[in-house]
Structures are given as structure tokens and as C-alpha cells.
Design a protein around this motif. Structure first.
Motif, PDB file in Angstrom:
ATOM      1  N   MET A 305       0.821  -1.213   0.000  1.00  0.00           N
ATOM      2  CA  MET A 305       0.000   0.000   0.000  1.00  0.00           C
ATOM      3  C   MET A 305       0.851   1.257   0.000  1.00  0.00           C
ATOM      4  SD  MET A 305      -2.895   1.139   2.786  1.00  0.00           S
ATOM      5  CE  MET A 305      -1.865   0.726   4.199  1.00  0.00           C
ATOM      6  N   THR A 306       1.828   1.316   0.891  1.00  0.00           N
ATOM      7  CA  THR A 306       2.547   2.580   1.073  1.00  0.00           C
ATOM      8  C   THR A 306       3.692   2.753   0.089  1.00  0.00           C
ATOM      9  OG1 THR A 306       3.949   1.576   2.768  1.00  0.00           O
ATOM     10  CG2 THR A 306       1.946   2.713   3.514  1.00  0.00           C
ATOM     11  N   GLU A 307       4.183   1.661  -0.462  1.00  0.00           N
ATOM     12  CA  GLU A 307       5.292   1.780  -1.407  1.00  0.00           C
ATOM     13  C   GLU A 307       4.849   1.718  -2.858  1.00  0.00           C
ATOM     14  OE1 GLU A 307       8.294  -1.067  -0.346  1.00  0.00           O
ATOM     15  OE2 GLU A 307       8.683  -0.092   1.577  1.00  0.00           O
ATOM     16  N   ARG A 308       3.569   1.418  -3.086  1.00  0.00           N
ATOM     17  CA  ARG A 308       3.136   1.309  -4.488  1.00  0.00           C
ATOM     18  C   ARG A 308       1.779   1.938  -4.775  1.00  0.00           C
ATOM     19  NH1 ARG A 308       5.534  -4.224  -7.028  1.00  0.00           N
ATOM     20  NH2 ARG A 308       7.612  -3.940  -6.192  1.00  0.00           N
ATOM     21  N   GLN A 309       0.992   2.213  -3.738  1.00  0.00           N
ATOM     22  CA  GLN A 309      -0.380   2.646  -4.026  1.00  0.00           C
ATOM     23  C   GLN A 309      -0.829   3.821  -3.172  1.00  0.00           C
ATOM     24  OE1 GLN A 309      -3.287  -0.258  -5.463  1.00  0.00           O
ATOM     25  NE2 GLN A 309      -2.188  -1.833  -4.360  1.00  0.00           N
ATOM     26  N   MET A 310       0.104   4.607  -2.684  1.00  0.00           N
ATOM     27  CA  MET A 310      -0.272   5.734  -1.823  1.00  0.00           C
ATOM     28  C   MET A 310       0.140   7.048  -2.482  1.00  0.00           C
ATOM     29  SD  MET A 310       0.975   6.532   2.093  1.00  0.00           S
ATOM     30  CE  MET A 310       2.626   7.041   1.555  1.00  0.00           C
ATOM     31  N   TYR A 311      -0.758   8.001  -2.471  1.00  0.00           N
ATOM     32  CA  TYR A 311      -0.406   9.318  -2.984  1.00  0.00           C
ATOM     33  C   TYR A 311       0.561  10.009  -2.025  1.00  0.00           C
ATOM     34  CZ  TYR A 311      -3.990   8.795  -6.529  1.00  0.00           C
ATOM     35  OH  TYR A 311      -4.725   8.348  -7.602  1.00  0.00           O
ATOM     36  N   ILE A 312       1.265  10.985  -2.521  1.00  0.00           N
ATOM     37  CA  ILE A 312       2.236  11.699  -1.697  1.00  0.00           C
ATOM     38  C   ILE A 312       1.547  12.446  -0.556  1.00  0.00           C
ATOM     39  CG2 ILE A 312       2.276  13.837  -3.068  1.00  0.00           C
ATOM     40  CD1 ILE A 312       5.348  13.867  -2.617  1.00  0.00           C
ATOM     41  N   PHE A 325      -8.560   0.828  -4.418  1.00  0.00           N
ATOM     42  CA  PHE A 325      -7.229   0.700  -4.975  1.00  0.00           C
ATOM     43  C   PHE A 325      -7.349   0.225  -6.422  1.00  0.00           C
ATOM     44  CE2 PHE A 325      -6.500   0.043  -0.388  1.00  0.00           C
ATOM     45  CZ  PHE A 325      -5.461   0.930  -0.165  1.00  0.00           C
ATOM     46  N   PHE A 327      -4.024  -0.527  -9.121  1.00  0.00           N
ATOM     47  CA  PHE A 327      -2.914  -1.475  -9.219  1.00  0.00           C
ATOM     48  C   PHE A 327      -1.607  -0.738  -8.939  1.00  0.00           C
ATOM     49  CE2 PHE A 327      -3.760   0.105 -13.470  1.00  0.00           C
ATOM     50  CZ  PHE A 327      -2.513   0.347 -14.019  1.00  0.00           C
ATOM     51  N   ASP A 330      -0.249   2.903 -10.040  1.00  0.00           N
ATOM     52  CA  ASP A 330      -1.303   3.613 -10.773  1.00  0.00           C
ATOM     53  C   ASP A 330      -1.844   4.705  -9.844  1.00  0.00           C
ATOM     54  OD1 ASP A 330      -3.204   4.019 -12.928  1.00  0.00           O
ATOM     55  OD2 ASP A 330      -4.705   3.153 -11.582  1.00  0.00           O
ATOM     56  N   LEU A 331      -1.391   5.904 -10.032  1.00  0.00           N
ATOM     57  CA  LEU A 331      -1.737   6.992  -9.109  1.00  0.00           C
ATOM     58  C   LEU A 331      -2.135   8.250  -9.879  1.00  0.00           C
ATOM     59  CD1 LEU A 331       1.190   6.161  -6.701  1.00  0.00           C
ATOM     60  CD2 LEU A 331      -1.219   6.170  -6.009  1.00  0.00           C
ATOM     61  N   HIS A 546       8.587   7.371  -7.851  1.00  0.00           N
ATOM     62  CA  HIS A 546       9.164   6.172  -8.452  1.00  0.00           C
ATOM     63  C   HIS A 546       8.922   6.225  -9.970  1.00  0.00           C
ATOM     64  CE1 HIS A 546       9.892   1.990  -9.416  1.00  0.00           C
ATOM     65  NE2 HIS A 546      10.329   1.781  -8.175  1.00  0.00           N
TER      66      HIS A 546
END
Lengths: 655, 655
Positions: A305-312, A325, A327, A330-331, A546
Motif C-alpha cells: 500500500m505505502t510503497e506502491r499505491q499511496m499518494y504523496i 485501490f 494497481f 497507478d496513481l 518512483h
């Protein structure tokens, strides 16, 4: 497994022992006490003119036999009231308020009268669908509402010592325990919307009755096993949903995080609020039952969640469809969902991870969500709220111009028919004090730098910690340590990810502290009056994503301390997409005392595409549009949309 | 107004007089003749294994009393068959095919038997809702289907001289003329989906009966007037829709372009196909009735659409919701709709504008839509089609990863339940010859450079024009002029927007032609055997968007000649968003004979963000991700998605 030893985890300091007194946060704490909670009481009583009615209080009166009428609102309407009561409990824990307490007591009396003889409590099923209890767990939030009422009962009891609501929820929980479970004859099901799992652990912690922990464990472990309860339940209803449509034959069980056993899940998936509520319950159950396998799943899901799917901004949930969520990486910034409630749930989960593993990475996320999406979810007036928290907004698109953005509101709304977010913000901010520290036998962890006073027991010694903090505007933090007697213990200060270096002094002398998992640990003999000063470097940072984040390729966002910044039309004119920040541009900051009640702004010499020289061609083989210099002014993201309707952007092209 | 003199407009050359013989287009023309039309006949007869059934032919058989059964398919299913028949007419006009003609004749016999005694013809209402004719014009496409059948009747008559279907549609149109109109007792309504308006003008041009023009004029002028017909009709149905939902009380009349009288409309709005079909009808009616005010609206709407709401690929319709336009400069590349049918309708409208105003800007748009979205809408095998034509696609997102992209398919589909696009591509390509030229008294305008032979009457002289063209791969075009006798007339050659300079020779000698509205006009005494050679410079162009286009800020797209280019994963690896094209990068092109049946590719030294050095952090204050060089290969957009599933991007960051 249920009988394994619990894992050690640090304690949350009770709200009665933590007082927040902080230049930044006092505004919000006062706002919650004097505006938000009173305003929401009016809203729950349908007395806010122009806002959508709630019906929540009236539903309880009808269910209690005190009024005649029809149920009004969503199937989960009870939870709005429960969250309000929980927030009220937190307010009463930190400061007495006899008037508020009287209002709450009166409401609790009504709730108690609405409870069935067997313990059942839910106004929707009482008024509208008597006899249909527990027949549609997937859609009807029945256990979810129960969970919120349990949290309210616990909070109110801890604050006031009054057992009435606690006894109500104990009876309800006991009844639920009779209905649900692995034993033959019981319903081997779980709720479509997780919440009761974490609530039952609170009830366990408060009452000491292991039944509630076991029940929570049951719900966690039953979820996603085969045969799939939600699928079977839906089949038995002929796929009819509560919402008036027919579910597709292939139930999207991942939306409910019920596509596989939770301990096997690898990705944050489905409805974001449900996910973080579930994760919170999973961490609790893993800790209390000593289930290291379950905790491994928690770590895996947290990291995904926090390394791939969380906005800044600490927002989660990349798509409006399913408030869910999508994938990895994908943000999208403009079609984002990032519900306020989801970031609140992220705070819940972060705190629980911290209790088990005091690692700064959890507190960094907690702080990110708190200072950006959560605070940003509420207007400065305490009466307007965001449900969706975009990182890029254009009113032309949101206001019907492109239906793809219909869920994004460029101004905060008064009250929602589905009012989950406002009371969630209230209960989180009302309990802010409980997120500052955790403690174990000989260590206090300072996770958040928020001023005030806390009292904590460390190996038999009562220690008062007085914190002064200049966050989020500067990185200066001062602690005064007041043990009741001279004692050896450890103070662990989080070194935030946003601070490249920190200097620490004890009584004015530089102190070289060892660092463990992102915390500077000061172990010494402490005496009354010892002071610790932290100077956390707080530069303006150009953040990058990233490389796999498509939406942010070639873009940068500014952050200083915990605050993410944004461009707003009010300061920078419209067509924000025309603006870019040159790679070499100097970034300067200053406190703008007159702006938005005083915020640090960031300024830079930027560039703007020159539309005026372009002409009318939509596409042209001529050179790229020219640029002209334009000073850029960035404000903290949380403060956006407080000056009327306009464009906003967090990520800006780097030129 | 109806009796005002018509405006002068140039003629379309009949298909019987234009033969396409062109290295690029022969493939498509043969594909339509030998694969697409036969394949679609199978599909319309439900004989394509694995594809969704159509039911279209069977519906007619049932309506004709030849078979028993239920209506199958959408309410507008008849139109698929009508478009197929129209395409068949165009094929027969250019080349005899007794077998195909026999199939069509047999089908026409069935259609004739399905016609009611009063002229009415619609299988849905005949089979499924007898007695409910004309009660739901908003949803049910009744006049839309009529329009397509009229177009088929006209096309088939012009090709074969056979009147059977023409007489069917004349009877139907006469009946519609009895039902609809301003006169008391008539229904003062119009269809939710425009189409009959342009069809009736074709019928007028073919039969000379002004009734049909008047009826079309009525439909055009009634649209959007108050009281609003669609609103009233919906109210009278209690807001029930054909589609099983209830229309909101506030009908979105703009979706139907019925929010204000068409002559007052300012913006391309609503469902994109409906809009361009309407615009085509408006231009026709304006021309034939001499309505300069209406034509001013056509110009305004054309300009808004093409200068503010059109993708570089000639796609229109920025949002999936409503398959509709959104607002000025809102051109998202990934959530785009850009339906193939809409670009076909854009071609229709462009041709009609050209007939009234031979200005190259119309032909430039026509060519852009034709060479990119229309041709790209069909796979090289002629059996797979795009409905939605994205400019950026990521299979991870489209295939369920993010529901926001659910409408975007990364591979062409076999056949759609709603099969509007495939037969529309067929009828456009089958009639390609009619888009090459228009002629007035003394001038032939060459709009498209597509080889073949055309015969045209100019001031009493029959002129044969033989064109050879190397487009789209090179800008060399050669005409041989064969007047039956020496004569003075004008040849006007379009100077495409993509060509910075053109050299023109006549019989090998440089010719300095005057330029009028983007056409080089050669007026001289022409003799049999005269040759004109055009050398259109065809550089690789870095295209940029108007600075107000948010989605393309900082990006470039490559175009060479009429072809827009794209990056595909097959050539460039995945994560296309990591790629950028340096501002100074040299762009070279070469014909890749082995690739995609031989296409010109564009190559450049590009850059790729280095994900491999980045680590796991989602956000970092470290420097922007580094880049490494990567050769980029761009292919023509129309050819994408012919090599399996992968990412695609038209716009690429410029670094």
C-alpha cells in the motif's frame, strides 16, 4: 493459534493523560470541540439548513419507540451517530464539558432503549427490515455499524467512567458472539465492510474478556476462505443487492478483500476504507494472538500500500469506481479517489504497526496522511468537508465539464447524505493526543511533534513530558522531562524522513544518540527539568516519484517538513498545467502571516507556456509553445480550496 | 426560408465514375470487398463463431413473417444491416459482383416484405412493440434506423439502378412525412439520434422531391426549440427510458444537441456521433435551402470541434460517459472515447463543408480522421475493430486494473453487440472514391491524394484524371489529364497542412500556381496527356498542442504526412511513460518493408527514466530519476495493436 502468547506491543497513552497544546494543532482541536462536534450534532438532528438531512438521531428515536416515522438515510446511518459519540468521548476525556456530556448521556439513553432484548441494535433493521437481520452482510453494514457503536461505547466509558453505552455494546457483542462463529449452528460469515474486527479488540482490551478477541479473530480468519461466504450469501438472495441492482454472477470479492484468506493476500485491493480498517484489525489480532504469520501478511500489505499505491498526500484509493485501490504505481492525480476516511484508516493502521514495530516508516506515513489529506479534508471553518481529495483539480472538469471527474469536488461540501468522512475527521482529531506517543516498559516513543503535556509510567516511575513544537513551520522541538524521581529510561525521538539531519541537545549539550529504526534513542538517567531540544533540518524538498508512476513522470512536487505543497489558481492564475518549475530554480520559503491564517509558502521563479503567442491552431508543427517567467507560489496542500473555487495541482512539470 | 435559393456547392463525383487504384488503399479496398463485407454478412446472420450474435437479418425475417421468433439485439439493430447494404451498394457501384448483388437483392426482398402497408419499417417495433411506434423518439433510434435504410436505398439504386429498396424507403419517407412536421396534427418531434436529416437530403438529391428536403429542414429546425420535445416526451412516459432506468427529472438535452435551437449552438457538445451526423445534415440543409444563418452555425460548430475538441488522430469525444464531447481543450489521452463512428461522421461533415467552401482546412481534418482513427479502427485482418481509439493505452489499466479505463480495449474486438463501428468503417471505405474530388462548373478539387482514375464533366468537357500517389509514405503525386478535347478549366490541388512546401510541375516544367484557400489552382488550356506532378515536402514533424491542452503540456507527438505516429511496447519495451524525446533529438525515417506490411517508421535517440537505480521508495527527495539513452521507434498510429497486447502512446514527454 488463539492460545499463543500475544506479541509485545507498546501502549497507547490514554487521552486522559495527554493534553495537546500546540500553536498549529490548537486551532483544529478547538475547532473540533467548539465547531465541528456541535455542528455535526445539529447535522445529525437534521437542523443544518441547506445541508442534506441525516436522520441518524431520529432513526434511534423511532427505533426506541419515542417517535413515529420511517427510517431515513443509508443502511449505515447509525455509524455517523456512533462516530460522533466516539468523538464526544474523546473530547470529554481531555476536558470536562458537562453540557456536551448531558447531550451525549441523553442520546445514550435513547440508544439503550433502541436495543432489543437480545442485545441487537441497528435502527435500519429495527424500523425497516425487522426479521431480516444478518441476511445481507455483504451490503448492509450491520456489523460495521456494530463496530462503530462498540468504539463509541469504549471511548465514552474511558472518558467518563459511565458504563451505560459500554454495557449496551457488551450485550450487543455478546449477542453477535452467539450468532457468529465457527461452531455448528452459528453463522460463519463476516461483514462486507470491515470495522467490527478492530472494535472488538478495543472491547477486549477494555473489558479483558477474551471472547471479543476470539470473535474478532474469527472474522479475520473467516474472510476469503472457501466456500466464500459472501458469494454464497449473494447466491441465496438471488444476487439481489441492497442497493436496488442485481449483483453480477461473478461477485467482485476483491472489492471486499474477500477474494482469498487475508493471511495470503499480497496487495492492497478493493475498497480502500475497508482495506485499512481490515488491516488495523489484522494487526490487532496478530498482536494479541501472537500470530506471526498474520503479522507477516500485515507487513506485506502495508508495504504494498505505502510503497506502491499511496499518494504523496497520504491519500489512498486511485479510482472512484468502488472507491478503491487500482494497481501498483497507478496513481492518477485528477481522477483519484483518496477518500478522507481512507487516510484516517491509514492513520489507524499506522499506529497499530508502530505499537508492534516502532519503526519511523510507519510514523512517517501516519504524519503524511494526518498533515495533508486528513487536515485538508476539512475546511478552516470546520463545517465543510472533502470526501475525495484530488492532487490535481480543474473546476471546469469537475463541475460537469467531464463526467469522468464528477466525483471530484473543487470546493468542500456542507454535509453529505453519506456522511462518513466528517465525523471520522472529528473522532480522529478529537483523539489526536493518543497518536503522539507510545510507550513500553522503559521507553517512550515520540512519533509526532505536537506540543502539550503527557504523563506516562515507565518502569514504575511516572514521567511527565512537556513538548513544545514549531512544526510544521520549523523543525525546532523542545521536551522538558519531569520524572517523579530520577530514573533511567529511554526517550526515543522519531527522525522524520523529511529531515536530512537532526541535532539533539540535552540540557543544551550536544547529544550523540544511537538510532534504531529511525528513532534517536536517548537512554540516560533523567532528572526533573532535563530538557531535550531537537533541531530537525527542514529544507524545501523537490520530491520525485518512483519511475513506474506514469502520472508523475517528468514532474516534481514540493514538500517541506510533513507538508506537501500545491499550486492554487488564487495565487498563480488559471491553467496551472501551463506552469513548470525549472530544474535549477531556487526554492525559497517564508511565513506568510496573512495568508490562510498564517502558512509557510514556497516561492520560485517558474515558467508558463505562452498561450498568447500560439494562435488558434489546436496542433501545430511549429516549435513548442514558448515560455515566459512567472513567479510561482506554493501553499500547503491542506489549505487548498479555502479561497473560493479554482484549479489546484500538487505535481508540476519540471522543466 | 425553405424557398430561398440554394447555395452553390460543388459536386461529389459518383462512385461509378471514380476508381481507386492505389498502393496504400488497395489493401483496404480489397479488404472491405473480400473480407469485411463478407465477414459482416456472416456476423449479421449470426454465423461468426465466438462473436456476439447480431440478430439483424433474422429480425427482418421475423418481421417479414418468414420466421418465428423474438427480436434480438439493440433497438437500433436494423441500422447495422442498413449500413451493410449501403456498403454493398458502394462496392457494386465500383465493380460488378453478381454473387454479392444476388445476396443483397434477396435481403432487399425480405426488407420489402417487412415493410408495413403504410410504409413503416422497423423490426424492433414490428416484432416487439407493435403499436408503440413514435412513442420514444429520444431513446429508440426509430428515425435513425430509417435514415440508415434511406442511405442504403439511395446507394443501392445509384449502384445498380434497381429501385426496389429505393421505393421502400420512399414509401417510408413519405409516411414519416405524414407523421412529422409543423402542421397541426403532426408530431412536432425529432429523433434522439440524428441521422435521418442527412439521409433525407440524399433522398431529395436522388429523387428531386423537395418534400424530403423540407422534412429534413423541419427536423433540423425543430431540434432544441421550446417547449422541448424530448423533455415533453420523457415527461409523458413518466421519465421511463427504453434502457430500463428512469431518466433524471432534468433531462440532459445537450447530450442530444437539443438544449437550444441548433442555429444558436456555439459548442460541439453531447454524444459525438450524433453531433457530427447532425452537423452533416445541417450543412446539407443550409446549402440546399440557402440558409446562411444556419451555415454560420455550421462554421462555428466546426471550428469549435476541430480547433478545441479534436484529438490529433482525428478522434472526437473526450469522455466515455455519454460517448461525448467534454469541454474546450479537454483532451485526455487515456480516458478518451474517440469512437470510430465519430471520426467517420467527422469525415461526412468535412466533405459537406468542402462542397460549400473548398478550403483545405476541411480536407486536412478529413484526411487526419481517415488515415488515423478510421483506418486504425480496423485491424489489418478486417475482422477486428476498435470502438474506442485511445491515444495512450496501458493493458494493465484497461484490463480491469483501473475501472476508469474499462471502456478502452488494448486489442481490437471481434464483433460488438452494439456493432455500429464495423459496418460504418465498411461503408466509408467502400465509398472512398467519393471523397477524393469535388467539382464545380470549371474546377476539379483534388482533396485527397489517392491513386486511381476519375471521370468528371467540366463545362461540357469530359475529363479523365489519372492519379498516382505515393502517400502516405512519400509526397510524390502525379496526375495525367485526359480531356476529351482541349479545354480551359481549373485543377485545384490541396496543399496539405503537413507539407511546408510543394513544387508543382506541368509537363515537367515548374508551374507557379496561385493559391486559394489552401489549394494550388492551375488554370490553363489542358490537352490530352498533360501531366501534373506534385512534390509535397513530407518532413517528420514534432507536433505540439495548443498550450491550453492540459494533457499534452510538455509533450510532443510525431507526424509525417497525414500519419500520426505512436510508440508501441512491441518496439520500445513496457512503461512507455518512462520514455522521453529530447528536444534536439534527430528524427529519421525509413521504410520498414517487413514491419506491419511495410510502413515508414520514425527513429530517434530517446531517453528512459532509470527505474533500476531508484530503489523501492514511492517518493523521494533525492534527485529526479536518472535517464539512459534508448533508441525509440515510432510506428504509424493506424497500425498499432496488430502485434498482440501492449502499451501505446502518441504523446511523449519532450526532454
Amino acid at each position: 493459534m488463539a492460545e499463543a502468547a500475544s506479541m509485545e506491543r507498546s501502549r497507547i497513552l490514554p487521552l486522559t493523560k495527554v493534553n495537546v497544546n500546540d500553536p498549529f494543532w490548537n486551532y483544529y482541536c478547538n475547532l473540533v470541540r467548539h465547531t465541528v462536534v456541535p455542528y455535526q450534532w445539529e447535522a445529525l438532528n437534521d437542523r443544518v439548513e441547506g445541508a442534506e438531512p441525516s436522520g441518524a438521531v431520529r432513526n434511534f428515536k423511532i427505533a426506541a419507540g419515542l417517535e413515529q416515522g420511517e427510517f431515513y438515510g443509508f443502511v449505515f446511518q447509525d455509524s455517523d451517530l456512533a462516530k460522533w459519540l466516539e468523538a464526544t468521548g474523546y473530547l470529554l476525556a481531555t476536558s470536562p464539558d458537562p453540557e456536551l456530556e448531558a447531550v451525549a448521556d441523553e442520546m445514550i439513553d435513547i440508544i439503550a432503549r433502541a436495543q432489543h432484548a437480545n442485545g441487537y441494535l441497528n435502527t435500519y433493521f429495527t424500523i425497516k427490515k425487522p426479521g431480516e437481520q444478518w441476511t445481507n452482510l455483504m451490503d448492509c453494514h450491520e456489523l460495521y455499524c456494530a463496530g462503530h457503536m462498540i468504539e463509541a461505547g469504549v471511548a465514552y466509558y474511558k472518558a467518563t467512567g459511565k458504563r451505560k453505552l459500554l454495557d449496551v455494546v457488551i450485550r450487543f457483542a455478546d449477542y453477535i458472539n452467539e450468532v457468529f462463529g465457527n461452531e455448528p449452528g452459528k453463522l460463519q460469515g463476516y461483514d462486507g465492510h470491515q470495522e467490527i474486527e478492530l472494535a472488538l479488540v478495543k472491547l477486549y482490551e477494555t473489558t479483558g474478556s477474551r471472547n471479543y478477541l476470539n470473535l474478532s479473530q474469527f472474522f479475520i480468519h473467516a474472510r476469503g476462505t472457501e466456500p466464500n461466504f459472501l458469494v454464497q450469501e449473494t447466491q441465496s438472495r438471488n444476487y439481489e443487492s441492497h442497493w436496488g441492482f442485481v449483483h453480477p454472477k461473478k461477485i467482485d470479492t476483491a472489492y471486499f478483500q474477500a477474494h482469498q484468506p487475508v493471511r495470503e493476500q499480497e496487495h492492497a485491493i478493493g475498497h480502500a476504507v475497508r482495506f485499512v480498517y481490515m488491516l488495523s484489525g489484522m494487526i490487532d489480532v496478530a498482536a494479541e494472538t501472537g500470530d506471526t504469520g498474520l503479522f507477516a501478511a500485515c507487513r506485506r500489505l502495508w508495504d504494498n500500500m505505502t510503497e506502491r499505491q499511496m499518494y504523496i498526500t497520504g491519500g489512498i484509493g486511485s479510482m472512484a469506481h468502488g472507491e478503491a485501490f487500482s494497481f501498483d504505481y497507478d496513481l492518477p492525480n485528477d481522477t483519484v479517489y483518496a477518500e478522507t476516511c481512507a487516510s484516517i484508516g491509514l492513520v489507524f493502521a499506522a499506529q497499530r504497526m508502530l505499537r508492534l514495530e516502532p519503526h519511523a516508516k510507519y510514523a512517517d506515513v501516519l504524519e503524511r496522511a494526518l498533515y495533508n489529506t486528513v487536515v485538508g479534508g476539512m475546511a478552516r471553518d470546520g463545517k465543510h468537508f472533502f470526501y475525495v481529495n484530488p492532487l490535481e483539480a480543474d473546476p471546469k472538469a469537475c463541475n460537469g465539464g467531464n463526467k469522468n471527474y464528477g466525483h471530484v469536488k473543487p470546493v468542500r461540501q456542507e454535509w453529505f447524505g453519506c456522511a462518513c468522512c466528517p465525523p471520522n475527521v472529528a473522532r480522529l482529531l478529537a483523539s489526536l493526543g493518543s497518536y503522539l506517543y507510545t510507550a513500553d516498559n522503559d521507553t517512550v516513543y515520540a512519533h509526532l511533534y505536537i506540543g502539550g503535556e503527557a504523563e506516562v509510567e515507565l518502569g514504575g516511575t511516572t514521567v511527565v513530558l512537556k513538548q513544545q513544537s514549531e512544526l510544521p513551520w520549523s523543525g525546532y522541538v523542545r521536551f522538558e522531562v519531569q520524572p517523579e524521581q530520577t530514573a533511567v529510561f529511554k526517550l526515543a525521538f522519531r527522525l522524520p524522513v523529511w529531515s536530512p539531519s537532526a541535532s539533539i541537545t540535552v540540557n543544551g549539550q550536544t547529544y550523540k544518540a544511537g538510532t534504531v529504526n529511525g528513532y534517536a534513542v536517548l537512554e540516560r538517567t533523567w532528572q526533573a527539568g532535563d530538557t531535550v531540544e531537537l533541531a530537525l533540518e527542514m529544507p524545501v524538498m523537490r520530491m520525485h516519484s518512483h519511475p513506474l508512476v506514469r502520472s508523475n513522470a517528468g514532474k516534481t512536487a514540493l514538500q517541506r517538513g510533513p507538508l506537501v505543497y500545491c499550486l492554487e489558481q488564487a495565487d498563480n492564475g488559471e491553467h496551472l498545467h501551463e506552469l513548470s518549475l525549472p530544474k535549477e530554480a531556487e526554492l525559497s520559503w517564508r511565513k506568510a502571516e496573512d495568508l490562510l491564517d498564517g502558512v509557510v509558502v514556497i516561492e520560485a521563479e517558474g515558467e508558463r507556456l505562452k498561450a498568447e503567442d500560439w494562435g488558434t491552431a489546436l496542433y501545430s508543427a511549429s516549435a513548442a509553445p514558448g515560455t515566459r517567467l512567472q513567479p510561482l507560489l506554493f501553499i500547503p496542500y491542506f489549505a487548498w480550496a479555502n479561497r473560493g473555487e479554482g484549479e489546484m495541482a500538487v505535481w508540476v512539470r519540471e522543466s
